[in-house]
Design a protein around this motif. Structure first.
Motif, PDB file in Angstrom:
ATOM      1  N   ARG A 189       6.223  -5.578  11.615  1.00  0.00           N
ATOM      2  CA  ARG A 189       5.884  -6.470  10.499  1.00  0.00           C
ATOM      3  C   ARG A 189       6.077  -5.751   9.162  1.00  0.00           C
ATOM      4  N   ALA A 190       6.327  -6.547   8.125  1.00  0.00           N
ATOM      5  CA  ALA A 190       6.684  -5.970   6.823  1.00  0.00           C
ATOM      6  C   ALA A 190       5.513  -5.283   6.132  1.00  0.00           C
ATOM      7  N   LEU A 191       4.290  -5.790   6.350  1.00  0.00           N
ATOM      8  CA  LEU A 191       3.174  -5.340   5.521  1.00  0.00           C
ATOM      9  C   LEU A 191       2.085  -4.623   6.322  1.00  0.00           C
ATOM     10  N   ASP A 192       1.270  -3.846   5.614  1.00  0.00           N
ATOM     11  CA  ASP A 192       0.158  -3.122   6.234  1.00  0.00           C
ATOM     12  C   ASP A 192      -0.699  -4.081   7.079  1.00  0.00           C
ATOM     13  N   GLY A 193      -1.286  -3.532   8.132  1.00  0.00           N
ATOM     14  CA  GLY A 193      -2.164  -4.334   8.977  1.00  0.00           C
ATOM     15  C   GLY A 193      -1.388  -5.319   9.841  1.00  0.00           C
ATOM     16  N   ASP A 194      -0.107  -5.063  10.068  1.00  0.00           N
ATOM     17  CA  ASP A 194       0.750  -5.967  10.855  1.00  0.00           C
ATOM     18  C   ASP A 194       0.759  -7.373  10.289  1.00  0.00           C
ATOM     19  N   LEU A 195       0.802  -7.465   8.982  1.00  0.00           N
ATOM     20  CA  LEU A 195       0.917  -8.763   8.314  1.00  0.00           C
ATOM     21  C   LEU A 195       2.354  -8.936   7.811  1.00  0.00           C
ATOM     22  N   GLY A 196       2.639 -10.185   7.379  1.00  0.00           N
ATOM     23  CA  GLY A 196       3.959 -10.452   6.808  1.00  0.00           C
ATOM     24  C   GLY A 196       4.990 -10.722   7.887  1.00  0.00           C
ATOM     25  N   PRO A 197       6.227 -10.981   7.455  1.00  0.00           N
ATOM     26  CA  PRO A 197       7.286 -11.369   8.395  1.00  0.00           C
ATOM     27  C   PRO A 197       7.766 -10.214   9.265  1.00  0.00           C
ATOM     28  N   ASN A 198       8.429 -10.563  10.372  1.00  0.00           N
ATOM     29  CA  ASN A 198       9.062  -9.573  11.238  1.00  0.00           C
ATOM     30  C   ASN A 198      10.239  -8.931  10.519  1.00  0.00           C
ATOM     31  N   THR A 199      10.454  -7.653  10.787  1.00  0.00           N
ATOM     32  CA  THR A 199      11.565  -6.918  10.175  1.00  0.00           C
ATOM     33  C   THR A 199      12.333  -6.211  11.277  1.00  0.00           C
ATOM     34  N   GLY A 200      13.352  -5.471  10.891  1.00  0.00           N
ATOM     35  CA  GLY A 200      14.050  -4.624  11.857  1.00  0.00           C
ATOM     36  C   GLY A 200      13.192  -3.446  12.304  1.00  0.00           C
ATOM     37  N   GLY A 201      12.143  -3.131  11.543  1.00  0.00           N
ATOM     38  CA  GLY A 201      11.277  -1.987  11.865  1.00  0.00           C
ATOM     39  C   GLY A 201      10.962  -1.217  10.594  1.00  0.00           C
ATOM     40  N   MET A 202       9.679  -1.015  10.325  1.00  0.00           N
ATOM     41  CA  MET A 202       9.235  -0.408   9.062  1.00  0.00           C
ATOM     42  C   MET A 202       8.758   1.030   9.233  1.00  0.00           C
ATOM     43  N   GLY A 203       8.744   1.510  10.465  1.00  0.00           N
ATOM     44  CA  GLY A 203       8.286   2.880  10.684  1.00  0.00           C
ATOM     45  C   GLY A 203       8.065   3.102  12.160  1.00  0.00           C
ATOM     46  N   ALA A 204       7.832   4.340  12.540  1.00  0.00           N
ATOM     47  CA  ALA A 204       7.644   4.656  13.954  1.00  0.00           C
ATOM     48  C   ALA A 204       6.964   6.009  14.067  1.00  0.00           C
TER      49      ALA A 204
END
Ligand code: AMP
Ligand code: GLY
Length: 417
Positions: A205-220
């Motif tokens: 998800r785009a935003l902290d706390g797994d909020l916002g739209p799905n993305t390709g991946g924001m971190g790992a």
């Protein structure tokens, strides 16, 4: 060995670095690459949709091994064209890549191989779609059948939203909702033997706390201190080995990287999706910790020689990757702004993705612009170093998540079984 790598993302930058670390590599070529990769490899600007151009380039350069990063050329049959020309290739055939290209095909293979996954219906009519949604109830999970660059899946409690999404595609997979944390675990295969890598967790998800739209991946991050101790062995025996065996039995062996997206549910492990390539940004977090020389490994996979390969070797450190995304990503990313501070990043890996040079100045040129990966003795140390590194970079309106690996580093053992 002369290696040609296909792709231009953060994943390919991490692959390029790891390939270069292998002393067997004499020359590294990348098509098309990006400004970060240009610092460590020779770039070639060619039309990746034209398989014959890639084959011609590989021949002209006397390439020993081609490594294909993204899914699109795989689904377009690039690996088939290269193999037909006698060039060792790490990446599945078009048919084998259908494990990623069609959710319905992946379900059939899992069914035949006895691989645990969500119960599902493949639907082509409105009546079938409605009936499938009502069979499983909310939360509803609707997946378009074809490649959709992360936009094909909707998970919602709203039946109408689920139906509207289903109607957009002539063929959808509707499946039961899976609870529990998600894990990405990759297998490297020569079509017969498969070696499992370590698990990683991706933040979609785009935003902290797994909020916002799905993305390709924001971190790992990797490893996963909370995961079951036998997660690699379990995934190998329940998912990777049976899938590779099933693909071989169908005469469509899978040679390349099999990405298992898993949900660890209260009822056991379930496959959420397969991809036919390295994950992005999981690759950025995994490869810096992999001690096994990568070019040698991928060449063994490409030439059917994994049976004799030694087990993968990993450093005992932890790694955290944070993606810097352009303003408006993933809905409507703003491109073309200058990026400053990349040269101040030290003690961390910097992986370019959507970047371009304009008059010698680095600019944003994609939704996911770049990522940083830091290594540490613990997840806490790695995440501190990664956030320190990303704070050096300035790009107008850019955003990144602040909670990558936060829960895992704060509560290192939340799951024992
Ligand atoms: P996919 O493209 O299949 O990986 O789906 C994208 C995201 O949707 C996954 O990473 C999950 O977060 C979510 N998702 C997919 N399938 C399910 C499911 N059956 N239950 C719950 N969430 C799901
Ligand atoms: N990180 C998700 C993917 O590579 O598909």
């Amino acid at each position: 060995m002369k290696v040609l790598l296909i792709g231009s993302g953060g994943r390919e930058h991490a692959l390029a670095q790891a390939l270069n670390r292998d002393p067997i590599v004499e020359e590294l070529h990348v098509a098309p690459g990006n400004p970060g990769i240009a610092q460590i490899a020779t770039l070639h600007q060619i039309d990746l949709d034209n398989n014959q151009l890639v084959v011609a380039l590989a021949k002209e350069l006397a390439i020993d091994l081609v490594v294909i990063g993204p899914e699109k050329p795989l689904v377009n049959g690039l690996a088939d064209a290269l193999r037909k020309a006698g060039i060792a290739t790490f990446g599945p055939s078009a048919i084998a890549a259908t494990l990623e290209g069609s959710k319905d095909f992946a379900k059939q293979v899992m069914h035949d191989a006895g691989v645990p996954t969500a119960r599902s219906f493949t639907c082509t009519t409105k009546a079938e779609m409605e009936s499938a949604l009502d069979t499983f109830g909310a939360p509803y999970v609707v997946k378009h059948d074809g490649l959709a660059a992360g936009k094909g899946v909707v998970v919602t409690n709203d039946r109408q939203i689920a139906l509207d999404h289903a109607y957009l595609s002539p063929r959808v997979v509707i499946e039961e909702f899976l609870d529990g944390p998600e894990v990405s675990l990759f297998g490297i295969s020569d079509g017969t033997t498969v070696l499992a890598m370590q698990p990683a967790q991706d933040f979609k998800r785009a935003l902290d706390g797994d909020l916002g739209p799905n993305t390709g991946g924001m971190g790992a991050y990797s490893p996963l201190p909370w995961a079951p101790a036998d997660i690699v062995e379990q995934t190998l025996t329940q998912v990777l080995k049976p899938t590779i065996a099933e693909m071989k039995a169908r005469d469509t062996p899978f040679v390349g990287l099999l990405y298992a997206g898993l949900a660890l549910t209260s009822r056991g492990m379930r496959v959420i999706e397969f991809n036919a390539r390295f994950g992005d940004p999981e690759t950025q977090v995994l490869l810096p910790r992999l001690k096994t020389p990568l070019a040698t490994l991928l060449y063994q996979a490409a030439t059917g020689a994994l049976k004799d390969a030694p087990p993968l070797e990993w450093s005992t450190t932890a790694a955290v990757t944070i993606v810097l995304a352009a303003e408006g990503y993933p809905i409507n990313p703003r491109l073309g702004d200058p990026i400053t501070g990349t040269s101040s990043v030290d003690g961390a890996y910097l992986h370019h993705a959507g970047t371009a040079l304009k008059d010698g100045v680095l600019h944003s040129a994609g939704g996911r612009v770049l990522s940083v990966t830091a290594i540490g003795e613990s997840l806490t140390a790695a995440r501190l170093a990664a956030y320190e590194a990303i704070s050096k970079i300035t790009l107008r309106g850019a955003h990144y998540r602040h909670d990558i690996a936060l829960a895992a580093s704060a509560a290192p053992k939340v799951r024992e079984n």
